[in-house]
Design an enzyme around this catalytic site. Structure first.
Site: not given
Ligand code: DGL
Length: 280
Positions: A16-17, A79, A81, A164, A198, A200
């Site tokens: 994940d990011s 993730c 994205t 975050e 997403c 989060h």
């Molecule tokens: N984990 C990212 C997602 O699921 C969101 C967080 C980010 O923007 O890096 O899209």
């Protein structure tokens, strides 16, 4: 110079990011506790949601390469994205050169597969990062499986920062939670199902439920991704055989270890050890 990848079985990689993928990892571990996992968070370069296609692809490929080097034969891009902007290119262009026997899977397809049996009105909403909404990945994937479903999307650029910065439970968060929900629902009065696209967003679930009108179903993707992975490993015993089974989980981050441990506590109910890695 390209490193030779080991053919010895290894853990399942979960990328994940940042921290958001931990919501996916916990559901995967609940469903498949017997496997070993390496979680990799690119916390030093998060968020990805506002970055260009080229950069998300470059960063995601670096992470996949790192997880392959660490012995993973199967990597989950936990993730949205990264799944939206990098998965297809990595599968089509990079895997054949890196190692055609390894697999990289995303989170959008498993989430979309469940939608057909959840929506009755056939009008679905998607809440996600700006990058995921702009990529149109959700409408494209939904229409491949369910051409009759009407899809509306709304980007929620303030939701990841709320999580975050540990503001998920604060009263200050209410304004932004309600704002994006109302904007989405004003686009289509017939929406009966909303996808949280997403990783989060499950951390904002109590407030999202509070502001979502009664009767609208909220789809949180962790359980669907976990169920889909279980099914995938069952259908692909040759890949399952390359995934070790000692019930262990290792955590890696591109940020400082202490910072990861401090912030990850919002997502996990266990003491963890973390290793810092460099992606390049
Ligand atoms: N984990 C990212 C997602 O699921 C969101 C967080 C980010 O923007 O890096 O899209």
């Amino acid at each position: 110079m390209k490193q030779k990848l080991s053919q010895i079985p290894g853990p399942i990689g979960v990328f994940d990011s940042g921290y958001g993928g931990l919501t996916i990892l916990s559901k995967i571990r609940e469903t498949l506790p017997q496997y070993d996992y390496i979680y990799l968070g690119d916390n030093a370069r998060t968020p990805y949601g506002t970055r260009s296609f080229e950069i998300v692809y470059e960063f995601t490929l670096q992470a996949v390469n790192k997880l392959f080097e660490m012995g993973c034969h199967l990597v989950i891009l936990a993730c949205n994205t990264a799944s939206a902007k990098a998965l297809r290119t990595i599968q089509m262009n990079d895997l054949p050169h890196l190692d055609p026997q390894r697999r990289v899977l995303g989170v959008i397809r498993p989430t979309v597969e469940c939608i057909g049996s959840i929506t009755h009105s056939r009008h679905v909403g998607v809440l996600a990062t700006a990058g995921t909404i702009k990529s149109e990945s959700y409408p494209m994937e939904i229409h491949k499986l369910f051409p009759d479903i009407y899809v509306s999307g709304e980007a929620c650029p303030m939701w990841v920062p709320l999580v975050e910065n540990n503001e998920a439970q604060s009263s200050g968060a209410d304004y932004f939670i309600q704002k994006y929900i109302d904007t989405l629902l004003s686009k289509d009065q017939q929406i009966d199902t909303v996808i949280l696209g997403c990783t989060h967003y499950p951390l904002l679930l109590p407030k999202i439920k509070h502001f979502m009108p009664d009767g609208i179903k909220i789809v949180s993707q962790g359980e669907y991704v976990a169920g889909s992975l279980k099914d995938y490993l069952h259908r692909h015993p040759e890949i399952a055989a390359k995934c070790t089974q000692n019930g262990k989980c290792t955590f890696c981050t591109t940020e400082a270890e202490e910072k990861f441990i401090e912030s990850a506590s919002a997502f996990l109910n266990e003491d963890i050890t973390v290793k810092r890695v460099v992606l390049e």
